[in-house]
Design a protein around this motif. Structure first.
Motif, PDB file in Angstrom:
ATOM      1  N   ASN A 261       0.837  -1.186   0.000  1.00  0.00           N
ATOM      2  CA  ASN A 261       0.000   0.000   0.000  1.00  0.00           C
ATOM      3  C   ASN A 261       0.878   1.244   0.000  1.00  0.00           C
ATOM      4  N   CYS A 262       0.228   2.387  -0.084  1.00  0.00           N
ATOM      5  CA  CYS A 262       0.962   3.644  -0.079  1.00  0.00           C
ATOM      6  C   CYS A 262       1.543   3.880   1.311  1.00  0.00           C
ATOM      7  N   LEU A 263       2.853   4.118   1.395  1.00  0.00           N
ATOM      8  CA  LEU A 263       3.529   4.330   2.665  1.00  0.00           C
ATOM      9  C   LEU A 263       4.080   5.748   2.706  1.00  0.00           C
ATOM     10  N   THR A 264       3.841   6.450   3.792  1.00  0.00           N
ATOM     11  CA  THR A 264       4.240   7.845   3.925  1.00  0.00           C
ATOM     12  C   THR A 264       5.508   7.963   4.759  1.00  0.00           C
ATOM     13  N   TYR A 265       6.401   8.869   4.351  1.00  0.00           N
ATOM     14  CA  TYR A 265       7.641   9.144   5.073  1.00  0.00           C
ATOM     15  C   TYR A 265       7.658  10.613   5.480  1.00  0.00           C
ATOM     16  N   ARG A 266       8.161  10.871   6.703  1.00  0.00           N
ATOM     17  CA  ARG A 266       8.281  12.242   7.197  1.00  0.00           C
ATOM     18  C   ARG A 266       9.743  12.512   7.550  1.00  0.00           C
ATOM     19  N   ARG A 267      10.214  13.690   7.201  1.00  0.00           N
ATOM     20  CA  ARG A 267      11.620  14.015   7.366  1.00  0.00           C
ATOM     21  C   ARG A 267      12.014  14.090   8.839  1.00  0.00           C
ATOM     22  N   ILE A 268      13.208  13.586   9.125  1.00  0.00           N
ATOM     23  CA  ILE A 268      13.801  13.780  10.437  1.00  0.00           C
ATOM     24  C   ILE A 268      15.188  14.391  10.252  1.00  0.00           C
ATOM     25  N   TYR A 269      15.607  15.172  11.236  1.00  0.00           N
ATOM     26  CA  TYR A 269      16.906  15.825  11.215  1.00  0.00           C
ATOM     27  C   TYR A 269      17.801  15.239  12.298  1.00  0.00           C
ATOM     28  N   LEU A 270      19.100  15.280  12.052  1.00  0.00           N
ATOM     29  CA  LEU A 270      20.062  14.992  13.106  1.00  0.00           C
ATOM     30  C   LEU A 270      20.245  16.237  13.958  1.00  0.00           C
ATOM     31  N   PRO A 271      20.429  16.082  15.272  1.00  0.00           N
ATOM     32  CA  PRO A 271      20.573  17.255  16.143  1.00  0.00           C
ATOM     33  C   PRO A 271      21.871  18.003  15.877  1.00  0.00           C
ATOM     34  N   LEU A 272      21.817  19.309  16.019  1.00  0.00           N
ATOM     35  CA  LEU A 272      23.017  20.128  15.877  1.00  0.00           C
ATOM     36  C   LEU A 272      23.924  19.918  17.088  1.00  0.00           C
ATOM     37  N   SER A 273      25.224  19.898  16.839  1.00  0.00           N
ATOM     38  CA  SER A 273      26.193  19.680  17.906  1.00  0.00           C
ATOM     39  C   SER A 273      26.653  21.014  18.475  1.00  0.00           C
ATOM     40  N   HIS A 274      26.886  21.027  19.792  1.00  0.00           N
ATOM     41  CA  HIS A 274      27.356  22.222  20.491  1.00  0.00           C
ATOM     42  C   HIS A 274      28.638  21.868  21.239  1.00  0.00           C
ATOM     43  N   PRO A 275      29.632  22.767  21.286  1.00  0.00           N
ATOM     44  CA  PRO A 275      30.899  22.432  21.964  1.00  0.00           C
ATOM     45  C   PRO A 275      30.725  22.020  23.419  1.00  0.00           C
ATOM     46  N   ASP A 276      29.676  22.506  24.089  1.00  0.00           N
ATOM     47  CA  ASP A 276      29.476  22.194  25.503  1.00  0.00           C
ATOM     48  C   ASP A 276      28.657  20.940  25.743  1.00  0.00           C
ATOM     49  N   ASP A 277      28.228  20.255  24.693  1.00  0.00           N
ATOM     50  CA  ASP A 277      27.453  19.028  24.870  1.00  0.00           C
ATOM     51  C   ASP A 277      28.288  17.979  25.602  1.00  0.00           C
ATOM     52  N   LEU A 278      27.608  17.198  26.416  1.00  0.00           N
ATOM     53  CA  LEU A 278      28.283  16.163  27.196  1.00  0.00           C
ATOM     54  C   LEU A 278      29.053  15.214  26.287  1.00  0.00           C
ATOM     55  N   ILE A 279      28.396  14.728  25.240  1.00  0.00           N
ATOM     56  CA  ILE A 279      29.032  13.975  24.158  1.00  0.00           C
ATOM     57  C   ILE A 279      28.376  14.437  22.865  1.00  0.00           C
ATOM     58  N   ARG A 280      28.891  13.998  21.745  1.00  0.00           N
ATOM     59  CA  ARG A 280      28.300  14.373  20.468  1.00  0.00           C
ATOM     60  C   ARG A 280      26.921  13.736  20.326  1.00  0.00           C
ATOM     61  N   PRO A 281      25.882  14.540  20.051  1.00  0.00           N
ATOM     62  CA  PRO A 281      24.546  13.964  19.884  1.00  0.00           C
ATOM     63  C   PRO A 281      24.461  13.174  18.582  1.00  0.00           C
ATOM     64  N   GLY A 282      23.363  12.445  18.409  1.00  0.00           N
ATOM     65  CA  GLY A 282      23.188  11.675  17.185  1.00  0.00           C
ATOM     66  C   GLY A 282      22.346  10.438  17.413  1.00  0.00           C
ATOM     67  N   LEU A 283      22.479   9.464  16.504  1.00  0.00           N
ATOM     68  CA  LEU A 283      21.694   8.239  16.533  1.00  0.00           C
ATOM     69  C   LEU A 283      22.435   7.139  17.287  1.00  0.00           C
ATOM     70  N   PHE A 284      21.683   6.355  18.049  1.00  0.00           N
ATOM     71  CA  PHE A 284      22.229   5.249  18.827  1.00  0.00           C
ATOM     72  C   PHE A 284      21.326   4.029  18.680  1.00  0.00           C
ATOM     73  N   LYS A 285      21.907   2.841  18.928  1.00  0.00           N
ATOM     74  CA  LYS A 285      21.144   1.593  18.984  1.00  0.00           C
ATOM     75  C   LYS A 285      21.039   1.184  20.439  1.00  0.00           C
ATOM     76  N   GLY A 286      19.838   0.783  20.881  1.00  0.00           N
ATOM     77  CA  GLY A 286      19.649   0.460  22.287  1.00  0.00           C
ATOM     78  C   GLY A 286      18.852  -0.812  22.490  1.00  0.00           C
ATOM     79  N   THR A 287      19.090  -1.489  23.610  1.00  0.00           N
ATOM     80  CA  THR A 287      18.381  -2.725  23.949  1.00  0.00           C
ATOM     81  C   THR A 287      17.109  -2.393  24.724  1.00  0.00           C
ATOM     82  N   TYR A 288      16.009  -3.070  24.345  1.00  0.00           N
ATOM     83  CA  TYR A 288      14.721  -2.851  24.990  1.00  0.00           C
ATOM     84  C   TYR A 288      14.053  -4.177  25.338  1.00  0.00           C
TER      85      TYR A 288
END
Length: 496
Positions: A261-288
């Protein structure tokens, strides 16, 4: 283009016909089946010399014309030349020689083709989240050679959180057409077949397969189901029947039916990085737990860090904020011997929770004695991590701390790091099946290193380990902090 054709040997020329007549059939067949660099260069130079000779015949100067060859030009210049040619001529140009073929795979050329020739599809490059009920997903649309390809990224097999991401093509768009573009669906086991893409608006598009019979297997649904288990879980049905049967049936139904069937996609952005961030933001894989591995996004928002689900499950759907970290409340873990005791960790976390609640009940900018508080009067956006000299900032500079899971805390992955850098109080979102009765419960966020963090869910007595997605995604950075915040609100509202 006629001049380029004569220089490159693509189009007809008198010199080309004469050389073809002098070749015997075996030589011609060998040359057609496998390009020879020397012959190609000789042909190009001969064509160039002939062209220069014609120009020299018109000149009164008796000096011989200089040798010229496109192969002697630097690659950067060839990229600019080729990028200015019509897109329909580039496939033929790629057959001239191996050097031209390599250059024509340069992203710069095809990004320009997207803008000039296939302008209707230029907006779909980047990262997208499919609308598949609570499950979501991660689609990366890139220019790849002569195509625009949509790659679906999948987490590693549970529980190997440090393994690289898996990916498979879902659709591709041909870049060589001048007026229209061929769209092919890549899903299924019978090869590419006819598909359709509709751009709904700038940050939304939909796909549809026009030949869904290519998705079917001769053995029917049972064979499709077993094949999916092997590909997506790396295990057989018998191995996991007793663990995940109900969930697997639901996931397989959605996975196999989404492309019918017709499948819809919506845009996502990666977060902007800041020098004071604890670590570099971004995508991660996690156990659930029983839901396996899921993809999340770590981002920083003033006093807090947020972990948002890009893929989800029937309990907590994609788009929801699964973990929130209070960066103003670091937690001092006990010694390793005491950390084994779950009650001791629970006491520390609950004390931190009570402190947070007490501060929230106070008027903003004032302490219990009525004096103004510099921390409370400062805008939240100015606080990115603990202040210099604070306990949290000092812990980042000290030697790594030993870490073990308390007795009774379950974990899908026993290969978690045994040292950490700092811990913070946080809350995790839990809910019943179908996202019923959602509530935030206390826990502790553990920063192991620049690429891994964890979260202990106090009420569930479980531990989630997260590892950074190392893949590089182009055309995915947020254009502004406001655009990123708006994107988070949009994907969360879809499942609220």
């Amino acid at each position: 283009m006629a001049v380029c054709a004569r220089l490159c040997g693509v189009g007809p020329s008198r010199g080309c016909r004469r050389r073809q007549q002098r070749r015997d059939p075996a030589e011609t067949a060998a040359a057609d089946s496998e390009p020879d660099t020397d012959l190609e260069e000789e042909r190009i130079e001969a064509g160039a010399a002939e062209l220069c000779g014609e120009w020299g015949g018109r000149s009164s100067s008796p000096s011989p014309p200089p040798r010229c060859s496109l192969l002697e030009l630097p690659p950067e210049l060839l990229v600019e030349i080729f990028a200015s040619l019509p897109g329909t001529d580039l496939p033929n140009l790629a057959q001239v020689c191996t050097k031209f073929c390599r250059i024509l795979h340069n992203d710069t050329i095809w990004r320009r083709r997207c803008r000039e020739v296939l302008h209707r599809y230029r907006h779909i490059l980047g990262l997208w989240q499919p609308d598949i009920g609570p499950y979501g997903g991660l689609l990366n649309v890139v220019v790849d050679g002569l195509f625009i390809i949509g790659w679906m990224y999948l987490p590693p097999h549970d529980p190997h959180v440090d393994d690289p991401m898996r990916f498979k093509p879902l659709f591709r768009i041909h870049l060589m057409e001048r007026k229209s573009a061929t769209v092919e669906c890549m899903y299924g086991h019978r090869g590419p077949h006819n598909g359709h893409i509709q751009i709904v608006k700038k940050d939304e598009f939909s796909t549809k397969c026009n030949q869904t019979e290519h998705h079917r297997m001769s053995g029917g649904r049972q064979e499709e189901f077993r094949t999916w288990l092997r590909e997506e879980w790396g295990r057989t049905l018998e191995d996991i029947f007793h663990e995940h049967m109900q969930e697997l049936i639901l996931m397989k139904f959605i996975y196999t039916s989404q492309y019918d069937n017709c499948l819809t996609y919506r845009r996502i952005y990666l977060p902007l990085s800041h020098p004071d961030d604890l670590i570099r933001p971004g995508l991660f894989k996690g156990t659930y737990g029983s839901h396996g591995l899921e993809i999340v996004m770590l981002s920083f928002h003033g006093r807090h860090a947020r972990v948002t689900k890009i893929t989800g499950d029937p309990n907590i759907p994609a788009g929801q904020q699964t973990v929130e970290v209070d960066l103003m409340h670091p937690i001092q873990l006990p010694t390793v011997d005491d950390l084994y005791n779950f009650n001791e960790l629970s006491r520390i976390i609950l004390e931190a929770q009570e402190e947070v609640h007490r501060e929230q009940r106070q008027p903003e900018g004032r302490t219990e004695d009525g004096e103004g508080s510099g921390e409370g009067s400062r805008p939240p956006t100015e606080v990115r991590e603990p202040e210099p000299g604070s306990e949290g900032a000092a812990a980042l500079k000290e030697e790594p701390l030993q870490f073990v899971l308390p007795v009774g805390v379950s974990s899908r992955n026993e290969n978690y790091p045994r040292t950490c850098r700092i811990c913070f109080f946080g809350t995790g979102l839990i809910a019943g099946h179908g996202f019923t009765s959602p509530e935030r419960t206390p826990g502790v966020f553990i920063l192991f290193d620049d690429d891994r963090f964890g979260f202990i869910w106090l009420e569930l007595k479980s531990f989630s380990l997260y590892s950074r997605v190392q893949a590089t995604f182009r055309n995915a950075d947020a254009p502004s902090p406001q655009a990123f915040e708006e994107m988070l609100k949009n994907i969360q509202s879809l499942t609220s």
